[in-house]
Design an enzyme around this catalytic site. Sequence first.
Site, PDB file in Angstrom:
ATOM      1  N   LYS A 240       0.817  -1.218   0.000  1.00  0.00           N
ATOM      2  CA  LYS A 240       0.000   0.000   0.000  1.00  0.00           C
ATOM      3  C   LYS A 240       0.850   1.268   0.000  1.00  0.00           C
ATOM      4  O   LYS A 240       2.042   1.250   0.289  1.00  0.00           O
ATOM      5  CB  LYS A 240      -0.992  -0.038   1.156  1.00  0.00           C
ATOM      6  CG  LYS A 240      -2.078  -1.079   0.902  1.00  0.00           C
ATOM      7  CD  LYS A 240      -3.182  -1.061   1.928  1.00  0.00           C
ATOM      8  CE  LYS A 240      -4.281  -2.060   1.521  1.00  0.00           C
ATOM      9  NZ  LYS A 240      -5.342  -2.148   2.542  1.00  0.00           N
TER      10      LYS A 240
ATOM     11  N   ARG B 152      -3.726 -10.204   5.127  1.00  0.00           N
ATOM     12  CA  ARG B 152      -4.254 -10.298   3.760  1.00  0.00           C
ATOM     13  C   ARG B 152      -3.156  -9.827   2.810  1.00  0.00           C
ATOM     14  O   ARG B 152      -2.716  -8.678   2.898  1.00  0.00           O
ATOM     15  CB  ARG B 152      -5.514  -9.437   3.638  1.00  0.00           C
ATOM     16  CG  ARG B 152      -6.198  -9.473   2.273  1.00  0.00           C
ATOM     17  CD  ARG B 152      -7.471  -8.632   2.314  1.00  0.00           C
ATOM     18  NE  ARG B 152      -8.146  -8.620   1.025  1.00  0.00           N
ATOM     19  CZ  ARG B 152      -7.883  -7.751   0.051  1.00  0.00           C
ATOM     20  NH1 ARG B 152      -6.949  -6.816   0.219  1.00  0.00           N
ATOM     21  NH2 ARG B 152      -8.539  -7.810  -1.096  1.00  0.00           N
TER      22      ARG B 152
END
Length: 275
Positions: free
Chosen positions: A221, A255
Site C-alpha cells: 500500500k 491479507r
Amino acid sequence: MTEVLSRRQLAGVPLVGRPRIMGIVNVTPDSFYDGGRLPTVDAALMHCRALAEEGADFIDIGAESSRPGHTPISATEELARLMPVLERFVAENATPISVDTTKAEVAAAAVAAGARIINDIWGLQGDPDMARVAAEHGVPVIAMHNRPGADAAIDILTDMRAFFARTLDIAARAGIARTDIVLDPGIGFGKTPQQNLVVLRHLAELREDFGLPMLVGASRKSFIGHIVSTVPDERLPGTLAAHLIAAAAGCEIVRVHDVVAHVQALSVADAIAKA
C-alpha cells in the site's frame, strides 16, 4: 483478552500460532497493484490455485476495485466477473473463499455459490442489507474500518473505536454472533499516511478493546511509498515489516498478495517467538 481468545477458527481454519494468510485475487481491471493482471477466468483460477498451493489459508476474491478514484460498477457487472471464478474454484478446492464486496446482493450470491466469509470494507455500514445477508446465511464477516476520506485533524483511533462500536451494534441487531466477526483496521482506507502508522503502532490495544480477532492488510500500500519512495512492485519488504508488526501485536490474519514470502517470514518469526 478472554473474548479475543474465544474465537479460535474462521470458516474451519484454526486461528492459532502464526497469523493465517489470506491470499488476494482481484478479478478487476483497475485495482492499484494487480488490476488487469488476471484478464480471463482461467488466469484468475490459476492464480487461486497457485496461492492455495503456496500456503494461503483463505482466498479473498474481489471483483470491484476499491482503490482511491475507482469507478463503481453495478452488482450485475461485479457478479459477471466474480461468479465464474468463484464457482470453478469452489468445485475443485477446499480452501475457504471470502468474497470481497460492499454489495449485499453480490455477497448473497457468492455465499450461495460456496463462499464461506463476507469481507466488507464498510464494516456492515454501507449496504443496509449486508448484515441481514450474513446473519441469514450464518457466515462470518470481516468488518473493515473505513471513511469517505482522510482527515488529518481527527484522532484516528477514537474514530475507529466509534466505527467498530456501530458495526457491532448493527451486527447484534441483525443476529450475527459476535464470534462470527473479525475486525480489520482498514490500512490505506480513509487515513493519512501518518494515521496508518499510528494504527499499526496501536494494533494490540485495538484488538484488546473489542476482544475480537483482527485481520491486517497492508500489502504493497501507498503508505509504504511515503516512508521509502517506491512503486507497488517494490513494496514487498515494507509489506513484510508491517505484517510482522501485526503478528507481534497478536493479529490473527494477514491479507497479502505474496503468499510464499509471508509463509516464510511469519514462520520464522513464530519459531523465534517460541524458542
